[in-house]
Design a protein around this motif. Structure first.
Motif, PDB file in Angstrom:
ATOM      1  N   CYS A  17       0.848  -1.190   0.000  1.00 16.11           N
ATOM      2  CA  CYS A  17       0.000   0.000   0.000  1.00 16.11           C
ATOM      3  C   CYS A  17       0.890   1.249   0.000  1.00 16.11           C
ATOM      4  O   CYS A  17       1.835   1.344   0.782  1.00 16.11           O
ATOM      5  CB  CYS A  17      -0.891  -0.018   1.238  1.00 16.11           C
ATOM      6  SG  CYS A  17      -1.671   1.568   1.600  1.00 16.11           S
ATOM      7  N   CYS A  72       0.308   3.103   3.791  1.00 15.82           N
ATOM      8  CA  CYS A  72       0.849   2.568   5.045  1.00 15.82           C
ATOM      9  C   CYS A  72       1.972   1.562   4.794  1.00 15.82           C
ATOM     10  O   CYS A  72       2.595   1.086   5.746  1.00 15.82           O
ATOM     11  CB  CYS A  72      -0.264   1.900   5.855  1.00 15.82           C
ATOM     12  SG  CYS A  72      -0.919   0.411   5.062  1.00 15.82           S
ATOM     13  N   CYS A 107      -7.398  -0.543   1.376  1.00 12.97           N
ATOM     14  CA  CYS A 107      -6.289  -1.236   2.049  1.00 12.97           C
ATOM     15  C   CYS A 107      -6.835  -1.796   3.368  1.00 12.97           C
ATOM     16  O   CYS A 107      -7.526  -1.092   4.106  1.00 12.97           O
ATOM     17  CB  CYS A 107      -5.143  -0.261   2.321  1.00 12.97           C
ATOM     18  SG  CYS A 107      -3.873  -0.906   3.443  1.00 12.97           S
ATOM     19  N   CYS A 148      -4.858   0.349   6.431  1.00 15.14           N
ATOM     20  CA  CYS A 148      -5.087   1.769   6.715  1.00 15.14           C
ATOM     21  C   CYS A 148      -6.410   2.275   6.135  1.00 15.14           C
ATOM     22  O   CYS A 148      -6.779   3.423   6.375  1.00 15.14           O
ATOM     23  CB  CYS A 148      -3.917   2.610   6.206  1.00 15.14           C
ATOM     24  SG  CYS A 148      -3.808   2.702   4.397  1.00 15.14           S
TER      25      CYS A 148
HETATM   26 ZN   LIG Z   1      -2.640   0.999   3.642  1.00 14.97          ZN
END
Ligand SMILES: [Zn+2]
Length: 239
Positions: free
Chosen positions: A207, A210, A231, A234
């Motif tokens: 991602c 994060c 995601c 996050c």
């Molecule tokens: Zn993320």
């Protein structure tokens, strides 16, 4: 009924353009907000430099005063010697005569030691003056630099504000074109996470927000490019 609705995937392209503006707006706001703090810090540094120059000036003045005091003490002692010598040549009493000789010797020794300490003070004065001149020069240079920096801050603040106004106007136009549901969801996310909330998935399947690994299932969906994928870690939107 959930108040939350997944964002329409078709709106992501428009939101990415909107987000680009929001990232720039956010950066500019932070820069503007940091200026007063930077200004205060620089003024404090300047004050410390001025204080050092002032302390160096006081040091020089203090040594000069000590030298004047020593010279005055020598003068007084010389006058005393003069008096003793006059008394010595006028007296008829042997005891007084001897006393005068002793007093003259004692006072001459005291003058010697005063003159030695005056020499030491003169040396210290030289060093202190060099130090003072350096610190005064440094304070002058720092003051000039500070004025230039503060003027630059003022110019930066002015151009930042103009740019911010323009970006806000452009943002309003872009936002008006995004369907309400998707815009609402995007803005809710930016309020809680800050920009960006739509982030790329990197080639290793992490991602972009994060940096956690995206699940295989989610990765396939992102690559498929037909639905909105969040995601797992996050909850930002992946693209
Ligand atoms: Zn993320």
């Amino acid at each position: 009924m959930l108040g939350w609705q997944a964002m329409n995937h078709a709106d992501l392209d428009q939101l990415l353009i909107l987000q680009e503006k929001d990232v720039r707006i956010s950066k500019l706001r932070k820069e503007l907000a940091s200026l007063p703090e930077q200004r205060t810090r620089l003024l404090k540094q300047m004050e410390a430099i001025k204080q050092k120059a002032l302390a160096a000036k006081q040091e020089v003045a203090g040594i000069e005063k000590s030298i004047r005091d020593v010279e005055a003490a020598v003068e007084t002692k010389r006058a005393y010697i003069g008096k003793m010598k006059t008394l010595q040549s006028n007296t008829r009493k042997n005891e007084e005569y001897q006393m005068c000789i002793q007093e003259v010797e004692k006072t001459e020794a005291a003058i010697d030691s005063l003159e030695t300490s005056e020499l030491e003070l003169m040396e210290r004065l030289e060093t202190a003056k060099t130090d003072m001149e350096q610190k005064i020069r440094r304070a002058r240079d720092a003051q000039r630099e500070l004025e230039e920096t503060l003027a630059r801050f003022d110019r930066t603040a002015e151009t930042d504000k103009e740019l911010l106004n323009r970006l806000n106007a452009e943002r309003a136009d872009l936002a008006a074109a995004v369907p309400e549901n998707s815009l609402g969801e995007y803005e809710r996310m930016t309020r809680s996470k800050g920009v960006p909330v739509i982030v790329p998935m990197d080639e290793k399947g992490h991602c972009g927000g994060c940096h956690m690994v995206i699940t295989d299932n989610a990765r396939m969906k992102v690559l498929g490019g037909h639905e909105t994928v969040y995601c797992d870690s996050c909850h930002r939107i992946l693209h």
